[in-house]
Design a protein around this motif. Structure first.
Motif, mmCIF file in Angstrom:
data_model
loop_
_atom_site.group_PDB
_atom_site.id
_atom_site.type_symbol
_atom_site.label_atom_id
_atom_site.label_comp_id
_atom_site.label_asym_id
_atom_site.label_seq_id
_atom_site.Cartn_x
_atom_site.Cartn_y
_atom_site.Cartn_z
ATOM 1 N N ARG A 101 69.211 85.991 39.147
ATOM 2 C CA ARG A 101 70.198 84.914 39.276
ATOM 3 C C ARG A 101 71.261 85.260 40.316
ATOM 4 O O ARG A 101 71.766 84.382 41.024
ATOM 5 C CB ARG A 101 70.832 84.627 37.911
ATOM 6 N N GLU A 102 71.573 86.539 40.426
ATOM 7 C CA GLU A 102 72.523 86.967 41.453
ATOM 8 C C GLU A 102 71.940 86.737 42.850
ATOM 9 O O GLU A 102 72.638 86.312 43.774
ATOM 10 C CB GLU A 102 72.865 88.443 41.267
ATOM 11 N N GLN A 103 70.647 87.000 42.989
ATOM 12 C CA GLN A 103 69.991 86.762 44.274
ATOM 13 C C GLN A 103 70.030 85.275 44.636
ATOM 14 O O GLN A 103 70.299 84.904 45.781
ATOM 15 C CB GLN A 103 68.548 87.264 44.206
ATOM 16 N N PHE A 104 69.769 84.425 43.637
ATOM 17 C CA PHE A 104 69.837 82.991 43.909
ATOM 18 C C PHE A 104 71.266 82.577 44.246
ATOM 19 O O PHE A 104 71.488 81.687 45.077
ATOM 20 C CB PHE A 104 69.335 82.199 42.703
ATOM 21 N N GLY A 105 72.242 83.213 43.621
ATOM 22 C CA GLY A 105 73.638 82.918 43.942
ATOM 23 C C GLY A 105 73.950 83.219 45.397
ATOM 24 O O GLY A 105 74.691 82.478 46.049
ATOM 25 N N ARG A 106 73.378 84.308 45.917
ATOM 26 C CA ARG A 106 73.572 84.623 47.335
ATOM 27 C C ARG A 106 72.955 83.540 48.220
ATOM 28 O O ARG A 106 73.532 83.130 49.227
ATOM 29 C CB ARG A 106 72.945 85.977 47.665
ATOM 30 N N MET B 135 68.246 92.201 46.643
ATOM 31 C CA MET B 135 68.495 92.278 48.074
ATOM 32 C C MET B 135 69.880 92.873 48.239
ATOM 33 O O MET B 135 70.842 92.418 47.621
ATOM 34 C CB MET B 135 68.397 90.886 48.694
ATOM 35 N N SER B 136 69.982 93.881 49.093
ATOM 36 C CA SER B 136 71.184 94.702 49.108
ATOM 37 C C SER B 136 72.430 93.926 49.504
ATOM 38 O O SER B 136 73.509 94.197 49.005
ATOM 39 C CB SER B 136 70.984 95.890 50.053
ATOM 40 N N ASP B 137 72.304 92.940 50.396
ATOM 41 C CA ASP B 137 73.478 92.211 50.848
ATOM 42 C C ASP B 137 73.036 90.904 51.482
ATOM 43 O O ASP B 137 71.853 90.580 51.527
ATOM 44 C CB ASP B 137 74.291 93.054 51.836
ATOM 45 N N ASP B 138 74.023 90.137 51.958
ATOM 46 C CA ASP B 138 73.715 88.854 52.580
ATOM 47 C C ASP B 138 72.870 89.025 53.834
ATOM 48 O O ASP B 138 72.060 88.154 54.165
ATOM 49 C CB ASP B 138 75.014 88.125 52.926
ATOM 50 N N GLN B 139 73.052 90.143 54.540
ATOM 51 C CA GLN B 139 72.267 90.370 55.748
ATOM 52 C C GLN B 139 70.782 90.479 55.416
ATOM 53 O O GLN B 139 69.930 89.979 56.157
ATOM 54 C CB GLN B 139 72.750 91.642 56.461
ATOM 55 N N SER B 140 70.464 91.122 54.301
ATOM 56 C CA SER B 140 69.062 91.222 53.883
ATOM 57 C C SER B 140 68.481 89.838 53.617
ATOM 58 O O SER B 140 67.329 89.557 53.961
ATOM 59 C CB SER B 140 68.948 92.084 52.625
ATOM 60 N N LEU B 141 69.280 88.969 53.017
ATOM 61 C CA LEU B 141 68.821 87.615 52.748
ATOM 62 C C LEU B 141 68.595 86.849 54.043
ATOM 63 O O LEU B 141 67.604 86.129 54.190
ATOM 64 C CB LEU B 141 69.842 86.890 51.874
ATOM 65 N N ARG B 142 69.502 87.010 54.995
ATOM 66 C CA ARG B 142 69.340 86.338 56.286
ATOM 67 C C ARG B 142 68.086 86.842 57.003
ATOM 68 O O ARG B 142 67.370 86.070 57.644
ATOM 69 C CB ARG B 142 70.576 86.574 57.160
ATOM 70 N N TRP C 130 54.149 80.880 58.274
ATOM 71 C CA TRP C 130 55.144 80.593 57.253
ATOM 72 C C TRP C 130 54.993 81.521 56.062
ATOM 73 O O TRP C 130 53.986 82.191 55.894
ATOM 74 C CB TRP C 130 55.072 79.131 56.820
ATOM 75 N N ARG C 131 56.020 81.529 55.252
ATOM 76 C CA ARG C 131 56.083 82.438 54.113
ATOM 77 C C ARG C 131 56.719 81.712 52.939
ATOM 78 O O ARG C 131 57.698 80.985 53.102
ATOM 79 C CB ARG C 131 56.910 83.661 54.488
ATOM 80 N N ALA C 132 56.143 81.891 51.757
ATOM 81 C CA ALA C 132 56.705 81.336 50.526
ATOM 82 C C ALA C 132 57.332 82.467 49.723
ATOM 83 O O ALA C 132 56.678 83.470 49.446
ATOM 84 C CB ALA C 132 55.618 80.641 49.709
ATOM 85 N N VAL C 133 58.588 82.317 49.371
ATOM 86 C CA VAL C 133 59.320 83.340 48.624
ATOM 87 C C VAL C 133 59.670 82.779 47.252
ATOM 88 O O VAL C 133 60.418 81.806 47.142
ATOM 89 C CB VAL C 133 60.610 83.767 49.358
ATOM 90 N N GLU C 134 59.109 83.379 46.215
ATOM 91 C CA GLU C 134 59.352 82.921 44.847
ATOM 92 C C GLU C 134 60.562 83.648 44.273
ATOM 93 O O GLU C 134 60.613 84.878 44.274
ATOM 94 C CB GLU C 134 58.124 83.178 43.987
ATOM 95 N N MET C 135 61.528 82.881 43.786
ATOM 96 C CA MET C 135 62.744 83.454 43.215
ATOM 97 C C MET C 135 62.766 83.169 41.716
ATOM 98 O O MET C 135 62.962 82.029 41.287
ATOM 99 C CB MET C 135 63.990 82.873 43.886
ATOM 100 N N GLY C 136 62.530 84.197 40.921
ATOM 101 C CA GLY C 136 62.580 84.040 39.475
ATOM 102 C C GLY C 136 64.013 83.979 38.969
ATOM 103 O O GLY C 136 64.942 84.439 39.631
ATOM 104 N N MET C 137 64.195 83.394 37.793
ATOM 105 C CA MET C 137 65.529 83.281 37.192
ATOM 106 C C MET C 137 65.592 84.006 35.853
ATOM 107 O O MET C 137 66.474 83.761 35.042
ATOM 108 C CB MET C 137 65.882 81.793 36.984
ATOM 109 N N GLY C 138 64.653 84.914 35.620
ATOM 110 C CA GLY C 138 64.537 85.535 34.311
ATOM 111 C C GLY C 138 65.483 86.681 34.050
ATOM 112 O O GLY C 138 65.491 87.231 32.949
#
Length: 264
Positions: free
Chosen positions: A83-88, A31-38, A70-78
């Protein structure tokens, strides 16, 4: 809820369950930035971020019962990228664990907090259903009066219709008050039903009843056309049933006053 191809290309791989009516999204590219995550967190009424090793603990069933989109978003840690995405996400919410649940774009908490919120909303929904359906009783009773030789109840029917039409406009005033930056148009339009009801009360009852019935249907169509996405699915259904019920009662009371169909 399905997403556009552009959203899938930017965020990863998406699949859609036609039975549960929910999209499962696997985040596979950065995800390019925090805005994309929001934007992702606000992309559905409820968004659940979870990992590949955690289940939803019954939250999916609660969401389906609630009628929410609703939507389920799976975040892998592989990978380091994942991991950077999860950090955001962790920086955004302050929570270091998954699942994380957003409702209306706002972080609610984990499974326990989200489940408690949905269960409380379920109780609110039941109360709204009961009060709404009980509110049809005065419509039915006063609409039946003219058919039973009590034409004077048509005035009561019209008055009750005016009260309820004003009330459903006030709902949208309240919804606007609950927003952080409500558009001024939300306040302007919310008073339209009350003004219409006031004008209709000045008309002869033989004219006022069908006009009032049309006003209920017109306002419900306006909600469907312009406001619907902001309302919970269960409330949309309730509003439709109650609006149709009110319009049918008003039309029935009017028909009873016509010399060629009713008792007048």
């Amino acid at each position: 809820m399905k997403t556009s191809g552009a959203c899938v290309d930017r965020l990863g791989y998406a699949s859609f369950d036609p039975i549960m009516h929910v999209e499962f999204l696997t985040v596979g590219c950065a995800m390019s930035d925090d805005q994309s995550l929001r934007e992702l967190a606000a992309s559905a009424d409820v968004v659940v971020f979870h990992s590949t090793v955690t289940d939803l603990g019954g939250l999916d069933e609660l969401l389906e019962d609630s009628g929410r989109d609703w939507r389920a978003v799976e975040m892998g840690m592989g990978s380091a990228e994942n991991r950077e995405q999860f950090g955001r996400l962790k920086a955004l919410t302050g929570s270091a664990t998954l699942p994380q649940v957003f409702i209306g774009g706002h972080f609610i908490g984990g499974l326990r907090a989200a489940s408690a919120r949905l269960q409380a909303e379920g109780r609110h929904r039941m109360a709204a259903d009961w009060i709404g359906y009980l509110g049809l009783i005065p419509f039915a009773a006063t609409a039946a009066g003219p058919w039973l030789g009590m034409a004077w109840t048509s005035d009561w029917l019209l008055a009750y219709g005016a009260v309820i039409l004003s009330f459903i406009g006030a709902i949208h005033w309240g919804l606007a008050m609950g927003q952080r930056n409500p558009p001024p148009a939300a306040f302007y339009t919310s008073v339209i039903p009350a003004l219409v009801a006031w004008v209709v009360l000045m008309l002869p009852v033989i004219i006022a009843l069908p006009v009032m019935a049309a006003a209920f249907i017109a306002w419900r169509y306006g909600e469907y056309r312009f406001v619907e996405p902001t309302l919970p699915r269960w409330f949309r259904r309730l509003r439709t049933v109650l609006s149709v019920g009110a319009a049918v009662a008003l039309a029935a009371g009017w028909l009873a006053l016509l010399p060629f169909t009713g008792t007048a």
